[in-house]
Design a protein around this motif. Structure first.
Motif, PDB file in Angstrom:
ATOM      1  N   GLU A   1      -9.351   8.027   0.459  1.00  0.00           N
ATOM      2  CA  GLU A   1      -8.291   7.098   0.861  1.00  0.00           C
ATOM      3  C   GLU A   1      -8.870   5.761   1.334  1.00  0.00           C
ATOM      4  OE1 GLU A   1      -5.018   7.323   0.392  1.00  0.00           O
ATOM      5  OE2 GLU A   1      -5.315   9.225  -0.620  1.00  0.00           O
TER       6      GLU A   1
ATOM      7  N   ARG B   1      -9.717   4.071  -1.910  1.00  0.00           N
ATOM      8  CA  ARG B   1      -8.487   3.658  -2.590  1.00  0.00           C
ATOM      9  C   ARG B   1      -7.911   2.388  -1.944  1.00  0.00           C
ATOM     10  NH1 ARG B   1      -3.575   3.841  -1.813  1.00  0.00           N
ATOM     11  NH2 ARG B   1      -3.770   5.071   0.085  1.00  0.00           N
ATOM     12  N   ARG B   2      -7.920   2.352  -0.601  1.00  0.00           N
ATOM     13  CA  ARG B   2      -7.405   1.143   0.074  1.00  0.00           C
ATOM     14  C   ARG B   2      -8.265  -0.078  -0.256  1.00  0.00           C
ATOM     15  NH1 ARG B   2      -6.936   4.922   4.396  1.00  0.00           N
ATOM     16  NH2 ARG B   2      -8.908   4.164   5.234  1.00  0.00           N
TER      17      ARG B   2
END
Ligand code: ADP
Ligand code: NI
Length: 223
Positions: free
Chosen positions: A32, A35-36
């Motif tokens: 995550e 992904r950010r």
């Protein structure tokens, strides 16, 4: 310049490769996070005509592929792993070189150590990575990392240190609150682009508010 379908396929394959690799990571360097950083870097690139979107997106996706923090301090592990992956996918030499340089240059190495990026794509990926280290998510990630390393939350008897060399920064084992003074509170002023600096302003203010409240509660001043 829109991405060709070959480029899009390379990005999709890289995202899938990294997602699987980082899915069960618990130190704040999880999928995550990647992904950010990827999505923020992509948005910054869309506002920056000079930036190559393929290099920006691959750089973001691969920036933590083999971070020195988790590879016995080996700074070459990341660039090597990225190159091996891109080469296995038949990426162009120029793309491999550019992505490798981003990974080699991106990391924070101590307050007294300048970390200039040699490309505009690298500047965007570094900004995106640093935006994810501040604000509410930055606070959460700092304590996740500190917990992973068994560090105390805070110890008023241990003053923050200004690290003037990467060696000194690497060897640091201070409580997590010190990390705010040694790194996180300085990221805003080290942003490469105005667009990222605008986002950083708000996240920085939130972090300062968090620290003030933390110290108030630590001292029992709010009771
Ligand atoms: P960098 O490449 O600049 O080191 P990363 O994307 O690898 O950045 O992420 C670093 C993350 O790990 C940040 O969220 C940061 O707060 C956390 N971190 C690194 N060192 C420490 C530390 N000593 N204490 C707490 N958190 C840390
Ligand atoms: Ni990162």
């Amino acid at each position: 310049m829109p991405l060709s379908s070959t480029d899009s396929q390379l990005i999709t394959a890289t995202a899938e490769f990294i997602r699987e690799k980082f899915l069960h990571e618990g130190t704040g360097h999880d999928w995550e996070h990647i992904r950010r950083v990827w999505q923020v870097a992509r948005r910054l690139a869309a506002q920056t005509p000079a930036a190559d979107p393929l290099v920006t997106e691959l750089g973001a996706l691969l920036h933590d592929v083999a971070d020195w923090k988790f590879h016995d301090g080996d700074e070459e592990a990341g660039p090597r792993a990225a190159r091996a992956w891109l080469s296995s996918q038949g990426a162009a030499l120029a793309v491999m070189d550019a992505v490798e340089a981003i990974i080699r240059e991106i990391s924070f190495k101590g307050l007294g150590v300048p970390t200039p990026m040699s490309s505009i794509e690298g500047e965007l990926v570094q900004d995106a990575d640093r935006l994810d280290a501040i604000g509410a998510i930055g606070v959460a990630r700092a304590f996740a990392y500190g917990g992973h390393k068994n560090r105390p939350l805070h110890d008023p008897a241990v003053p923050p240190v200004r690290h003037d060399s990467f060696e000194s920064y690497k060897q640091n084992t201070a409580p997590t609150i010190n990390h705010f003074h040694e790194k996180l509170l300085h990221l805003r002023e080290r942003m490469n682009t105005d667009a990222a600096r605008r986002v950083a302003d708000e996240r920085h203010a939130y972090m300062e508010q968090f620290l003030a409240q933390f110290l108030r509660e630590w001292a029992g001043e709010d009771v």
